[in-house]
Write a protein that holds these residues in place. Structure first.
Motif, PDB file in Angstrom:
ATOM      1  N   LEU A 187      57.189  29.888 -18.598  1.00 55.00           N
ATOM      2  CA  LEU A 187      56.421  30.990 -19.177  1.00 55.00           C
ATOM      3  C   LEU A 187      55.292  31.393 -18.244  1.00 55.00           C
ATOM      4  CD1 LEU A 187      55.937  29.812 -22.874  1.00 55.00           C
ATOM      5  CD2 LEU A 187      57.339  31.715 -22.115  1.00 55.00           C
ATOM      6  N   LEU A 188      55.049  32.677 -18.175  1.00 56.16           N
ATOM      7  CA  LEU A 188      53.874  33.204 -17.489  1.00 56.16           C
ATOM      8  C   LEU A 188      53.078  33.925 -18.558  1.00 56.16           C
ATOM      9  CD1 LEU A 188      52.110  33.974 -15.092  1.00 56.16           C
ATOM     10  CD2 LEU A 188      53.737  35.777 -14.529  1.00 56.16           C
ATOM     11  N   ARG A 189      51.881  33.410 -18.831  1.00 56.62           N
ATOM     12  CA  ARG A 189      51.011  34.001 -19.844  1.00 56.62           C
ATOM     13  C   ARG A 189      49.772  34.546 -19.162  1.00 56.62           C
ATOM     14  NH1 ARG A 189      52.062  28.907 -23.091  1.00 56.62           N
ATOM     15  NH2 ARG A 189      53.580  29.570 -24.642  1.00 56.62           N
ATOM     16  N   ASP A 211      56.790  31.303  -8.340  1.00 56.68           N
ATOM     17  CA  ASP A 211      57.338  30.443  -7.292  1.00 56.68           C
ATOM     18  C   ASP A 211      57.110  28.966  -7.637  1.00 56.68           C
ATOM     19  OD1 ASP A 211      58.075  29.087  -4.996  1.00 56.68           O
ATOM     20  OD2 ASP A 211      56.797  30.252  -3.660  1.00 56.68           O
ATOM     21  N   PRO A 212      58.179  28.185  -7.774  1.00 57.07           N
ATOM     22  CA  PRO A 212      58.033  26.768  -8.126  1.00 57.07           C
ATOM     23  C   PRO A 212      57.213  25.961  -7.111  1.00 57.07           C
ATOM     24  CG  PRO A 212      60.314  27.468  -8.347  1.00 57.07           C
ATOM     25  CD  PRO A 212      59.564  28.592  -7.687  1.00 57.07           C
ATOM     26  N   LYS A 213      57.102  26.450  -5.887  1.00 57.56           N
ATOM     27  CA  LYS A 213      56.320  25.745  -4.862  1.00 57.56           C
ATOM     28  C   LYS A 213      54.840  26.094  -4.941  1.00 57.56           C
ATOM     29  CE  LYS A 213      60.217  25.736  -1.716  1.00 57.56           C
ATOM     30  NZ  LYS A 213      61.000  26.932  -1.477  1.00 57.56           N
ATOM     31  N   GLY A 214      54.499  27.120  -5.737  1.00 57.22           N
ATOM     32  CA  GLY A 214      53.117  27.580  -5.826  1.00 57.22           C
ATOM     33  C   GLY A 214      52.346  26.932  -6.953  1.00 57.22           C
ATOM     34  N   ASP A 215      51.124  27.427  -7.149  1.00 57.67           N
ATOM     35  CA  ASP A 215      50.258  26.871  -8.202  1.00 57.67           C
ATOM     36  C   ASP A 215      50.388  27.611  -9.528  1.00 57.67           C
ATOM     37  OD1 ASP A 215      48.916  29.248  -7.752  1.00 57.67           O
ATOM     38  OD2 ASP A 215      47.071  28.320  -7.036  1.00 57.67           O
ATOM     39  N   GLY A 216      51.201  28.679  -9.556  1.00 57.04           N
ATOM     40  CA  GLY A 216      51.446  29.394 -10.802  1.00 57.04           C
ATOM     41  C   GLY A 216      50.389  30.402 -11.185  1.00 57.04           C
ATOM     42  N   ARG A 217      49.361  30.571 -10.353  1.00 55.28           N
ATOM     43  CA  ARG A 217      48.301  31.525 -10.687  1.00 55.28           C
ATOM     44  C   ARG A 217      48.749  32.950 -10.401  1.00 55.28           C
ATOM     45  NH1 ARG A 217      42.652  28.747 -10.099  1.00 55.28           N
ATOM     46  NH2 ARG A 217      43.341  26.592 -10.116  1.00 55.28           N
ATOM     47  N   TYR A 218      48.320  33.843 -11.278  1.00 54.53           N
ATOM     48  CA  TYR A 218      48.657  35.251 -11.163  1.00 54.53           C
ATOM     49  C   TYR A 218      47.369  36.047 -11.261  1.00 54.53           C
ATOM     50  CZ  TYR A 218      50.539  39.801 -12.564  1.00 54.53           C
ATOM     51  OH  TYR A 218      50.834  41.125 -12.645  1.00 54.53           O
ATOM     52  N   GLY A 271      46.818  35.508 -14.942  1.00 51.25           N
ATOM     53  CA  GLY A 271      47.621  34.622 -15.772  1.00 51.25           C
ATOM     54  C   GLY A 271      47.942  33.319 -15.066  1.00 51.25           C
ATOM     55  N   ARG A 272      48.741  32.531 -15.740  1.00 53.32           N
ATOM     56  CA  ARG A 272      49.162  31.248 -15.199  1.00 53.32           C
ATOM     57  C   ARG A 272      50.566  30.935 -15.707  1.00 53.32           C
ATOM     58  NH1 ARG A 272      46.870  26.366 -12.749  1.00 53.32           N
ATOM     59  NH2 ARG A 272      45.046  27.642 -12.510  1.00 53.32           N
ATOM     60  N   THR A 273      51.379  30.404 -14.804  1.00 50.74           N
ATOM     61  CA  THR A 273      52.747  30.028 -15.129  1.00 50.74           C
ATOM     62  C   THR A 273      52.804  28.580 -15.570  1.00 50.74           C
ATOM     63  OG1 THR A 273      53.560  31.577 -13.470  1.00 50.74           O
ATOM     64  CG2 THR A 273      55.105  29.903 -14.228  1.00 50.74           C
ATOM     65  N   GLN A 315      54.724  41.327  -5.686  1.00 54.78           N
ATOM     66  CA  GLN A 315      54.409  40.134  -4.886  1.00 54.78           C
ATOM     67  C   GLN A 315      53.574  39.137  -5.681  1.00 54.78           C
ATOM     68  OE1 GLN A 315      52.536  41.847  -1.428  1.00 54.78           O
ATOM     69  NE2 GLN A 315      54.483  42.135  -0.359  1.00 54.78           N
ATOM     70  N   ALA A 316      52.614  39.623  -6.446  1.00 54.09           N
ATOM     71  CA  ALA A 316      51.778  38.740  -7.270  1.00 54.09           C
ATOM     72  C   ALA A 316      52.631  38.015  -8.309  1.00 54.09           C
ATOM     73  CB  ALA A 316      50.660  39.528  -7.945  1.00 54.09           C
ATOM     74  N   MET A 317      53.560  38.748  -8.900  1.00 50.19           N
ATOM     75  CA  MET A 317      54.454  38.151  -9.887  1.00 50.19           C
ATOM     76  C   MET A 317      55.343  37.092  -9.230  1.00 50.19           C
ATOM     77  SD  MET A 317      55.291  38.290 -13.133  1.00 50.19           S
ATOM     78  CE  MET A 317      54.554  39.829 -13.641  1.00 50.19           C
TER      79      MET A 317
END
Length: 186
Positions: A146-148, A104-111, A131-133, A97-99
């Motif tokens: 990319l998700l780093r 998710d393109p609608k989200g803020d990209g934070r992991y 991480g952050r996308t 779920q976190a991944m």
């Protein structure tokens, strides 16, 4: 490459400009190398593992420390599958779920997720992964590229928290604003 006759003054100016460009390139390259060395030293000193997931190909890249933390052999061919197999069964849904949220393109990209991994020797390791996308705009809208991120072994903190949680006496931890950050059940 000469296309027309020019004066000695122009020749000196052109050679001088090329020499200056070469000097600037060397200085830039040296600055990049110093910066990379600084970052490597900081990562190594902190015990953090770093990783990168190519969202287009699902290819995962890991630092040497990340391999160690995840309990994966360095010669592993399918890292994405190997990581999924190492995640503790009770944590796999939260991990997925976190991944999904991060990509998710609608989200803020934070992991951010804490989860356990099962090492081949039976050891269980608690990891905190953040991480952050990076997203790009395309003809079909925003999409993840990319998700780093980084992972850190938090097993000792989890163990100590459990010791405090089970303490027979009242234990509370108060933050700087005088609100309780933690209370055990005593």
């Amino acid at each position: 490459y000469i296309t027309k006759p020019f004066s000695a003054r122009e020749l000196v100016a052109r050679v001088g400009a090329q020499l200056e460009l070469a000097r600037l390139r060397r200085e830039s390259q040296a600055a990049i190398e110093r910066s990379e060395a600084f970052q490597r030293a900081a990562v190594e000193a902190s015990g953090v593992g770093v990783w990168e997931l190519d969202a287009q190909t699902n290819q995962l890249s890991l630092s040497e420390r990340a391999y160690e933390l995840l309990g994966i052999a360095a010669d592993c061919k399918d890292l994405t599958a190997a990581v999924a197999m190492r995640v503790h069964p009770e944590d796999s849904e939260r991990f997925a779920q976190a991944m999904a949220r991060a990509l998710d393109p609608k989200g803020d990209g934070r992991y951010q997720v804490e989860y356990r991994v099962l090492h081949p020797n039976g050891r269980i390791v608690w990891l905190d992964s953040r991480g952050r996308t990076t997203f790009e705009e395309g003809s079909k809208g925003r999409h993840p590229v990319l998700l780093r991120g980084a992972i850190l072994d938090v097993s000792e903190q989890k163990r100590l928290l459990e010791v405090v949680r089970q303490a027979p006496d009242f234990v509370g931890v108060c933050g700087p604003d005088l609100t309780f950050d933690f209370l055990n059940e005593a």
